[in-house]
Design an enzyme around this catalytic site. Structure first.
Site, PDB file in Angstrom:
ATOM      1  N   ASP A  41      37.833   8.662 -36.373  1.00  0.00           N
ATOM      2  CA  ASP A  41      36.591   9.396 -36.616  1.00  0.00           C
ATOM      3  C   ASP A  41      35.645   8.494 -37.398  1.00  0.00           C
ATOM      4  O   ASP A  41      35.980   8.022 -38.474  1.00  0.00           O
ATOM      5  CB  ASP A  41      36.922  10.662 -37.420  1.00  0.00           C
ATOM      6  N   GLU A  55      34.498  10.451 -32.135  1.00  0.00           N
ATOM      7  CA  GLU A  55      35.839  10.898 -32.486  1.00  0.00           C
ATOM      8  C   GLU A  55      36.744  10.879 -31.268  1.00  0.00           C
ATOM      9  O   GLU A  55      36.307  11.263 -30.187  1.00  0.00           O
ATOM     10  CB  GLU A  55      35.745  12.367 -32.901  1.00  0.00           C
TER      11      GLU A  55
HETATM   12 MG   LIG Z   1      32.616  11.555 -37.680  1.00  0.00          MG
END
Ligand SMILES: [Mg+2]
Length: 366
Positions: free
Chosen positions: A11, A107
């Site tokens: 992420d 992500e």
């Molecule tokens: Mg993020």
């Protein structure tokens, strides 16, 4: 064997805001808010960590963000730039494993169970991915490593930003036991409130309920809650089949509110794409329209021809209907001003493939 997989969740940290800071170094160290105007009616799409210190977060009305952090620098999002980085990081993921499931632009889940790189160590692979992302994009990503998706996603959040956290199979159940239910991915605000009303605050509390009891309260989702509260999540990392499509979009400096202007833009985009398809000897059976309002509500509408393929003419006749259908859903906040329009064609096949004659299809959409 149950759950001895190696899953990584990657992420990017404060993604949109970090891209803006990278591309305009004078923004480094500043409270940066992407999306909305200080006195406008929009919402925050993303913000830098400097802005978060003042309680600003994404999806907050920008007026509220301005109130909390008046010194913040408001920036118009550049989705083209974010998309470009997204493609870069997706390519990096594929250098490590074919089993990649993107969740959004910044992500993704990776299943590296069968990867032999880095001695097969998921932790070392995750560290290497973060290193390569930083090297190629000058942006920082956090990683979570665990034996299932649920824990990998939570792990990536623990030491953010620039975090890399592993939750081992032996640690999983104890970890979830103490985890507040609001941190559970898949438990939204409404469910969280219902759980609190039932005295469920943590994974431990959830575990006191039998599957049947949870089903009575939460229906279909009960199964998921029951298992993840025990650190069990067998959902596979799903590889999205790359859909063959060709598309283009335009973001406007000044938001559009005139139908005629919108139609002109999408017709232009559609014509360009048709030329491109023709030059590559491809035909398309589905026409997709994407519309983003000033508040970032994004809608897509598609039409597939039942037989035959799109021509410039049929596309031109289809677009007004798709636009009408998209505009029938007003934005969540603010006026129906459009900041982005996109057109894409999918269902592509080589033009010379054996298929029905190219037909000028009657168009029957309402
Ligand atoms: Mg993020």
């Amino acid at each position: 064997m149950l759950d001895c997989r190696k899953i990584i969740h990657i992420d990017m940290d404060a993604f949109y805001a970090s891209v803006e800071q990278r591309d305009a170094p004078e923004l480094i160290g500043q409270a940066v808010i992407v999306g909305g105007k200080p006195r406008g009616r929009g919402v925050v799409a993303a913000c830098s960590y400097e802005a978060r210190k003042f309680g600003v977060h994404s999806a907050m009305p920008s007026a509220e963000a301005y109130r909390r952090c008046p010194q913040a620098i408001f920036i118009r999002p550049r989705f083209e730039a974010y998309q470009a980085v997204s493609q870069q990081i997706q390519r990096i993921f594929l250098e490590y494993t074919d089993v990649v499931e993107p969740l959004s632009l910044d992500e993704a889940y990776l299943d590296v169970t069968n990867t032999t790189l880095m001695g097969g160590s998921a932790l070392r692979i995750a560290q290497d991915i973060r290193r390569v992302i930083l090297q190629r994009t000058q942006l920082v990503a956090s990683a979570g490593i665990s034996y299932n998706k649920f824990l990998a996603k939570i792990a990536s959040d623990i030491d953010k930003p620039n975090g890399c956290r592993c939750i081992l199979p032996s640690e999983g159940p104890a970890f979830v036991r103490e985890l507040p239910v609001k941190r559970f991915h898949g438990i939204g605000k409404a469910t969280e409130a219902r759980m609190h009303a039932l005295g469920i605050e943590t994974g431990e509390d959830l575990r006191k309920w039998t599957l049947e009891e949870l089903q009575r309260e939460f229906g279909k989702s009960a199964h998921y809650y029951y298992h993840v509260s025990r650190g069990v999540d067998e959902r596979p990392v799903r590889v999205e089949r790359t859909r063959k499509s060709i598309g283009n979009e335009r973001t406007f400096g000044e938001n559009l509110s005139s139908h005629a202007q919108m139609l002109e833009v999408i017709t232009g985009l559609s014509d360009q794409l048709m030329d491109k398809l023709e030059s590559r000897s491809f035909v398309a059976s589905t026409l997709n329209l994407k519309l983003r309002y000033a508040d970032f509500t994004t809608l897509t509408r598609a039409h597939k021809v039942q037989r035959g393929v799109f021509t410039k003419e049929t596309a031109k006749r289809t677009l007004p209907f798709l636009l009408q259908r998209a505009l029938s859903v007003p934005p969540q906040r603010g006026l129906p001003h459009v900041r982005l329009l996109g057109v894409s064609f999918s269902g592509l096949t080589p033009a010379d493939e054996d298929r029905p004659e190219q037909l000028d299809m009657p168009f029957n959409d309402p």
